[in-house]
Scaffold this motif. Structure first.
Motif, mmCIF file in Angstrom:
data_model
loop_
_atom_site.group_PDB
_atom_site.id
_atom_site.type_symbol
_atom_site.label_atom_id
_atom_site.label_comp_id
_atom_site.label_asym_id
_atom_site.label_seq_id
_atom_site.Cartn_x
_atom_site.Cartn_y
_atom_site.Cartn_z
ATOM 1 N N ILE A 143 -5.253 -2.724 13.204
ATOM 2 C CA ILE A 143 -5.321 -2.737 11.736
ATOM 3 C C ILE A 143 -5.285 -4.169 11.218
ATOM 4 O O ILE A 143 -6.064 -4.550 10.340
ATOM 5 C CB ILE A 143 -4.161 -1.907 11.142
ATOM 6 N N GLU A 144 -4.379 -4.949 11.754
ATOM 7 C CA GLU A 144 -4.247 -6.348 11.332
ATOM 8 C C GLU A 144 -5.538 -7.126 11.591
ATOM 9 O O GLU A 144 -5.934 -7.983 10.791
ATOM 10 C CB GLU A 144 -3.071 -6.984 12.072
ATOM 11 N N LYS A 145 -6.182 -6.820 12.689
ATOM 12 C CA LYS A 145 -7.391 -7.548 13.081
ATOM 13 C C LYS A 145 -8.590 -7.232 12.193
ATOM 14 O O LYS A 145 -9.409 -8.112 11.903
ATOM 15 C CB LYS A 145 -7.721 -7.225 14.544
ATOM 16 N N TYR A 146 -8.697 -5.964 11.741
ATOM 17 C CA TYR A 146 -9.914 -5.551 11.042
ATOM 18 C C TYR A 146 -9.704 -5.178 9.566
ATOM 19 O O TYR A 146 -10.630 -4.735 8.905
ATOM 20 C CB TYR A 146 -10.556 -4.365 11.779
ATOM 21 N N LYS A 147 -8.506 -5.377 9.039
ATOM 22 C CA LYS A 147 -8.254 -5.003 7.648
ATOM 23 C C LYS A 147 -9.108 -5.814 6.679
ATOM 24 O O LYS A 147 -9.587 -5.278 5.664
ATOM 25 C CB LYS A 147 -6.768 -5.154 7.313
ATOM 26 N N VAL A 148 -9.318 -7.084 6.960
ATOM 27 C CA VAL A 148 -10.120 -7.928 6.062
ATOM 28 C C VAL A 148 -11.569 -7.459 6.056
ATOM 29 O O VAL A 148 -12.215 -7.397 4.990
ATOM 30 C CB VAL A 148 -10.026 -9.409 6.490
ATOM 31 N N VAL A 149 -12.098 -7.102 7.220
ATOM 32 C CA VAL A 149 -13.474 -6.596 7.301
ATOM 33 C C VAL A 149 -13.613 -5.316 6.477
ATOM 34 O O VAL A 149 -14.574 -5.146 5.729
ATOM 35 C CB VAL A 149 -13.877 -6.323 8.770
ATOM 36 N N ALA A 150 -12.628 -4.410 6.607
ATOM 37 C CA ALA A 150 -12.670 -3.148 5.864
ATOM 38 C C ALA A 150 -12.583 -3.382 4.362
ATOM 39 O O ALA A 150 -13.270 -2.724 3.574
ATOM 40 C CB ALA A 150 -11.540 -2.235 6.335
ATOM 41 N N LYS A 151 -11.742 -4.322 3.947
ATOM 42 C CA LYS A 151 -11.602 -4.624 2.516
ATOM 43 C C LYS A 151 -12.881 -5.272 1.968
ATOM 44 O O LYS A 151 -13.319 -4.959 0.857
ATOM 45 C CB LYS A 151 -10.397 -5.530 2.299
ATOM 46 N N ASP A 152 -13.476 -6.173 2.729
ATOM 47 C CA ASP A 152 -14.734 -6.792 2.291
ATOM 48 C C ASP A 152 -15.830 -5.749 2.136
ATOM 49 O O ASP A 152 -16.618 -5.786 1.181
ATOM 50 C CB ASP A 152 -15.173 -7.860 3.295
ATOM 51 N N ASN A 153 -15.876 -4.800 3.071
ATOM 52 C CA ASN A 153 -16.874 -3.731 2.977
ATOM 53 C C ASN A 153 -16.624 -2.855 1.755
ATOM 54 O O ASN A 153 -17.570 -2.351 1.134
ATOM 55 C CB ASN A 153 -16.849 -2.875 4.249
ATOM 56 N N PRO B 86 -13.752 3.302 0.554
ATOM 57 C CA PRO B 86 -12.340 2.920 0.667
ATOM 58 C C PRO B 86 -12.032 2.246 2.001
ATOM 59 O O PRO B 86 -12.443 2.735 3.056
ATOM 60 C CB PRO B 86 -11.597 4.250 0.530
ATOM 61 N N ALA B 87 -11.323 1.145 1.934
ATOM 62 C CA ALA B 87 -10.940 0.440 3.163
ATOM 63 C C ALA B 87 -10.087 1.336 4.055
ATOM 64 O O ALA B 87 -10.161 1.265 5.283
ATOM 65 C CB ALA B 87 -10.180 -0.834 2.811
ATOM 66 N N SER B 88 -9.283 2.190 3.431
ATOM 67 C CA SER B 88 -8.430 3.101 4.195
ATOM 68 C C SER B 88 -9.264 4.064 5.029
ATOM 69 O O SER B 88 -8.930 4.359 6.181
ATOM 70 C CB SER B 88 -7.529 3.897 3.254
ATOM 71 N N VAL B 89 -10.359 4.542 4.453
ATOM 72 C CA VAL B 89 -11.230 5.479 5.163
ATOM 73 C C VAL B 89 -11.939 4.763 6.312
ATOM 74 O O VAL B 89 -12.026 5.283 7.435
ATOM 75 C CB VAL B 89 -12.256 6.105 4.192
ATOM 76 N N THR B 90 -12.448 3.569 6.034
ATOM 77 C CA THR B 90 -13.134 2.804 7.083
ATOM 78 C C THR B 90 -12.199 2.520 8.257
ATOM 79 O O THR B 90 -12.553 2.753 9.418
ATOM 80 C CB THR B 90 -13.661 1.476 6.518
ATOM 81 N N LEU B 91 -10.989 2.036 7.971
ATOM 82 C CA LEU B 91 -10.034 1.739 9.035
ATOM 83 C C LEU B 91 -9.589 3.003 9.763
ATOM 84 O O LEU B 91 -9.467 3.017 10.990
ATOM 85 C CB LEU B 91 -8.821 1.015 8.461
ATOM 86 N N GLY B 92 -9.335 4.068 8.998
ATOM 87 C CA GLY B 92 -8.911 5.320 9.613
ATOM 88 C C GLY B 92 -9.966 5.861 10.558
ATOM 89 O O GLY B 92 -9.659 6.306 11.673
ATOM 90 N N GLU C 55 -2.194 8.076 6.243
ATOM 91 C CA GLU C 55 -0.845 8.163 5.702
ATOM 92 C C GLU C 55 0.206 7.657 6.685
ATOM 93 O O GLU C 55 1.208 7.058 6.275
ATOM 94 C CB GLU C 55 -0.558 9.607 5.280
ATOM 95 N N LYS C 56 -0.007 7.878 7.960
ATOM 96 C CA LYS C 56 0.954 7.386 8.962
ATOM 97 C C LYS C 56 1.044 5.865 8.929
ATOM 98 O O LYS C 56 2.137 5.297 8.993
ATOM 99 C CB LYS C 56 0.539 7.857 10.358
ATOM 100 N N TYR C 57 -0.118 5.201 8.810
ATOM 101 C CA TYR C 57 -0.144 3.742 8.857
ATOM 102 C C TYR C 57 -0.314 3.105 7.471
ATOM 103 O O TYR C 57 -0.550 1.905 7.377
ATOM 104 C CB TYR C 57 -1.254 3.274 9.800
ATOM 105 N N GLN C 58 -0.180 3.938 6.407
ATOM 106 C CA GLN C 58 -0.215 3.414 5.036
ATOM 107 C C GLN C 58 -1.483 2.588 4.764
ATOM 108 O O GLN C 58 -1.441 1.541 4.113
ATOM 109 C CB GLN C 58 1.023 2.563 4.768
ATOM 110 N N LEU C 59 -2.609 3.089 5.241
ATOM 111 C CA LEU C 59 -3.862 2.343 5.105
ATOM 112 C C LEU C 59 -4.350 2.278 3.658
ATOM 113 O O LEU C 59 -5.146 1.395 3.308
ATOM 114 C CB LEU C 59 -4.948 2.970 5.994
ATOM 115 N N ASN C 60 -3.875 3.196 2.831
ATOM 116 C CA ASN C 60 -4.317 3.190 1.435
ATOM 117 C C ASN C 60 -3.776 1.994 0.651
ATOM 118 O O ASN C 60 -4.202 1.739 -0.477
ATOM 119 C CB ASN C 60 -3.931 4.500 0.739
ATOM 120 N N LYS C 61 -2.859 1.234 1.237
ATOM 121 C CA LYS C 61 -2.388 0.026 0.554
ATOM 122 C C LYS C 61 -3.514 -0.992 0.433
ATOM 123 O O LYS C 61 -3.534 -1.806 -0.502
ATOM 124 C CB LYS C 61 -1.198 -0.578 1.289
#
Length: 307
Positions: free
Chosen positions: A100-110, A117-123, A229-235
């Motif tokens: 998550i830490e590695k790819y959160k920026v990529v998901a947010k940019d997308n 939603p970045a949460s959906v992409t990461l999930g 929800e487990k990893y709070q990706l919606n933040k």
């Protein structure tokens, strides 16, 4: 007589000289006993070639059909988690957090570029790549299991998924896979209804993906929502939208009553069909029937009809 004496003296002289000579050993030492360096066998890595050249490398699927689907909800970062992806893999919670830490920026940019939603992409990435440990992600940087399709002209590999030796895209970098996944959703008409949803409504996005035919697994939405929800990706959605983030844990045990008087309960850590049946005074068989559950497996975040 004199000749015999001379011969005897010569023989004595030769014998005395030979006993004074040093012994010279001609036997070579055993190389196994003098610390010879070990032989190193070099293994050549497989080479993947673009479509149109010789056959690409084949990756064999390792999924065991006898294993029941499990999503471990233990918060211990060293705990083993089994994720159902293109292939079933075992990872630790710490590995998922690192992913998550590695790819959160990529998901947010997308999310900024496409509205997904970045949460959906990461999930989806965690679920489908096994947090980057699955064969397709390791050997092809393909974190979403995207197949070649007729428009793909780049490098590829073959992998046995729904059918034997299917063609999957290969990327130079995982970030290309993330961008391609976003393009995949934005460029196909069947996903257009998703973009009418709120950008932070990850639950409806998860259900909408299933309704649009993204996945054949009937539990795909529940698995995706459970991971988010487990990893709070919606933040990360809240960060992109500039909204206040409300942790899911604070509302996880809430029971929701709908307009048709149907009451649902959200599965949390430690829940089983037995514990839920006792909580709401309902039998396990009634729970299974109401929710069309064939076995006893539950996913974190899954909504169960209880009344």
């Amino acid at each position: 007589m004199i000749k015999k004496l001379i011969l005897l003296l010569l023989m004595i002289l030769v014998a005395s000289c030979s006993t004074n000579q040093s012994v010279v050993r001609t036997t070579r030492p055993d190389p196994r006993k003098v610390g010879q360096p070990p032989i190193v066998h070099h293994v050549k890595k497989p080479v993947y070639r673009p479509v149109g050249q010789s056959k690409p490398q084949v990756i064999a699927k390792t999924t065991s059909p006898t294993e029941a689907p499990v999503v471990n909800t233990d918060n211990d970062t060293g705990a083993t988690v089994i994720l159902e992806a293109t292939t079933r893999v075992k990872v630790t919670t710490q590995m998922v957090l690192a992913y998550i830490e590695k790819y959160k920026v990529v998901a947010k940019d997308n999310m900024v570029r496409t509205g997904i939603p970045a949460s959906v992409t990461l999930g989806q990435a965690i679920l489908e790549s096994g947090a980057g440990t699955g064969p397709l992600s390791v050997q092809a940087n393909n974190h979403f299991g995207i197949k070649c399709h007729k428009e793909w002209t780049g490098p590829s590999i073959t992998y046995t998924d729904d059918e034997e030796n299917e063609c999957f895209r290969k990327y130079q970098d995982p970030s290309e896979s993330f961008r391609d996944h976003s393009f995949f959703l934005t460029s196909r008409p069947r996903y257009e209804p998703l973009f009418q949803l709120d950008k932070d409504d990850y639950k409806e996005w998860a259900r909408g993906l299933k309704a649009a035919g993204y996945a054949t697994d009937p539990k795909y939405p529940d698995k995706l929502i459970g991971l988010i929800e487990k990893y709070q990706l919606n933040k990360f959605d809240a960060e992109v939208l500039g909204k206040e983030f409300i942790p899911v844990a604070s509302i996880a045990k809430k029971e929701i009553v709908y307009a048709d008087d149907t009451q649902r309960y959200t599965v949390v850590k430690g829940d089983t069909l037995y514990s839920i049946s006792k909580k709401f005074n309902i039998t396990i068989e009634e729970l299974k029937k109401k929710n069309n559950i064939a076995d006893s497996a539950l996913s974190l975040g899954q909504r169960i009809i209880v009344k």
